[in-house]
Design an enzyme around this catalytic site. Structure first.
Site, PDB file in Angstrom:
ATOM      1  N   ASP A  49       0.947  -1.160   0.746  1.00 20.11           N
ATOM      2  CA  ASP A  49       0.065   0.227   0.004  1.00 20.11           C
ATOM      3  C   ASP A  49       1.103   1.059   0.480  1.00 20.11           C
ATOM      4  O   ASP A  49       0.532   2.145   0.950  1.00 20.11           O
ATOM      5  CB  ASP A  49      -1.040  -0.144   1.453  1.00 20.11           C
ATOM      6  N   CYS A  52       5.128  -0.739   1.610  1.00 21.37           N
ATOM      7  CA  CYS A  52       5.767  -1.859   2.157  1.00 21.37           C
ATOM      8  C   CYS A  52       7.332  -1.769   2.605  1.00 21.37           C
ATOM      9  O   CYS A  52       8.209  -2.600   2.977  1.00 21.37           O
ATOM     10  CB  CYS A  52       5.338  -2.992   0.649  1.00 21.37           C
ATOM     11  N   HIS A 262       7.305  -3.562  -5.135  1.00 20.66           N
ATOM     12  CA  HIS A 262       7.205  -3.689  -3.722  1.00 20.66           C
ATOM     13  C   HIS A 262       8.067  -4.893  -2.849  1.00 20.66           C
ATOM     14  O   HIS A 262       8.651  -5.172  -3.794  1.00 20.66           O
ATOM     15  CB  HIS A 262       5.260  -4.720  -4.275  1.00 20.66           C
TER      16      HIS A 262
END
Length: 275
Positions: A49, A52, A262
């Protein structure tokens, strides 16, 4: 309700689930995961979100913390917001995720609370000797959304403080790490004020950490962040260190990324590696 840090899963099982095809990308990813699996047995997925990188780094740091870092022990640590506001009026434009639109003049006390919370949690978790209990305490912390996001606000503020220190050192002719030049060479962050407006204020809202900001996070925490960058497998950037010339005494945390956006975390070092 979303889990911030998912339970452990076997690394190769996770890889087979995620990368089934025979495309060049899938093959590279599988090779990357195989290399990570030489060192670590499991993976834990990190909720994605835009926080991370913070979540993965902080979770790993706390999971292995055995003492409170020196910079968290300093007397004036909690006075940071007040001290910086006295020197730099523009910090009033700081944005809090939970309180958009509130100005720093009004939220200085809240940031102070977040810094104190960071110190308290770090101290409590580092004092737990039993590894299973320590893990449970980390899991519990990262299930408490309000506390978790407060800690990220503290980290962002520490990054701003570090950026200001590096910027001033450079201006005063002191040696600074190379990433600091790169950080302030960007059109969007030629000084700490711009860095705050165009980057730090947006982390967690509209974007995550860029690579140069991973260096800044590492310096703020005085941790080396080692990242397996899977899409770079079989290049010399496959394992990247932030900073790339780490201080001897900085502890190290390890993350995994497939795309530099991510981050997940590898856990359970394989026995042979530990020996």
């Amino acid at each position: 309700y979303k889990l911030s840090v998912s339970p452990e899963m076997d690394i190769m099982e996770y890889c087979r689930k995620e990368w089934r095809g025979n495309t060049p990308v899938a093959k590279t990813m599988r090779k990357g995961y195989e290399a990570v699996a030489q060192k670590f047995a499991s993976i834990r997925r990190i909720r994605g979100d835009n926080y991370c990188a913070f979540r993965a780094t902080l979770f790993q740091a706390l999971s292995q913390a055995t003492q409170l870092p020196l910079w968290l022990q300093s007397e004036d640590f909690a006075m940071l917001p007040e001290n910086l506001l006295n020197k730099y009026d523009w910090i009033k434009q700081w944005q809090l995720k939970q309180k958009p639109g509130k100005k720093m003049g009004e939220i200085s006390d809240e940031i102070k609370e977040y810094l104190i919370l960071l110190r308290k949690k770090w101290k409590n978790i580092s004092e737990i000797k039993d590894p299973i209990e320590k893990q449970e305490a980390c899991d519990k912390l990262f299930k408490n959304e309000e506390e978790e996001y407060s800690l990220y606000e503290a980290l962002k503020f520490l990054m701003l403080n570090t950026a200001i220190e590096l910027y001033n050192d450079d201006k005063n002719g002191k040696r600074v790490p190379v990433f600091s030049w790169l950080l302030f060479a960007r059109d969007t962050s030629s000084n700490p004020c711009q860095l705050m407006h165009n980057h730090l204020n947006h982390i967690g809202h509209s974007g995550g950490l860029e690579q140069v900001e991973m260096f800044l996070l590492a310096y703020a925490l005085q941790y080396t962040i080692q990242v397996y960058r899977l899409y770079k497998h079989s290049t010399d950037e496959f394992i990247t260190l932030y900073p790339n010339d780490p201080e001897e005494d900085w502890p190290m945390v390890t993350l995994i990324t497939e795309d530099d956006r991510h981050y997940n975390i590898p856990v359970r070092m394989c026995q042979e590696t530990m020996l």
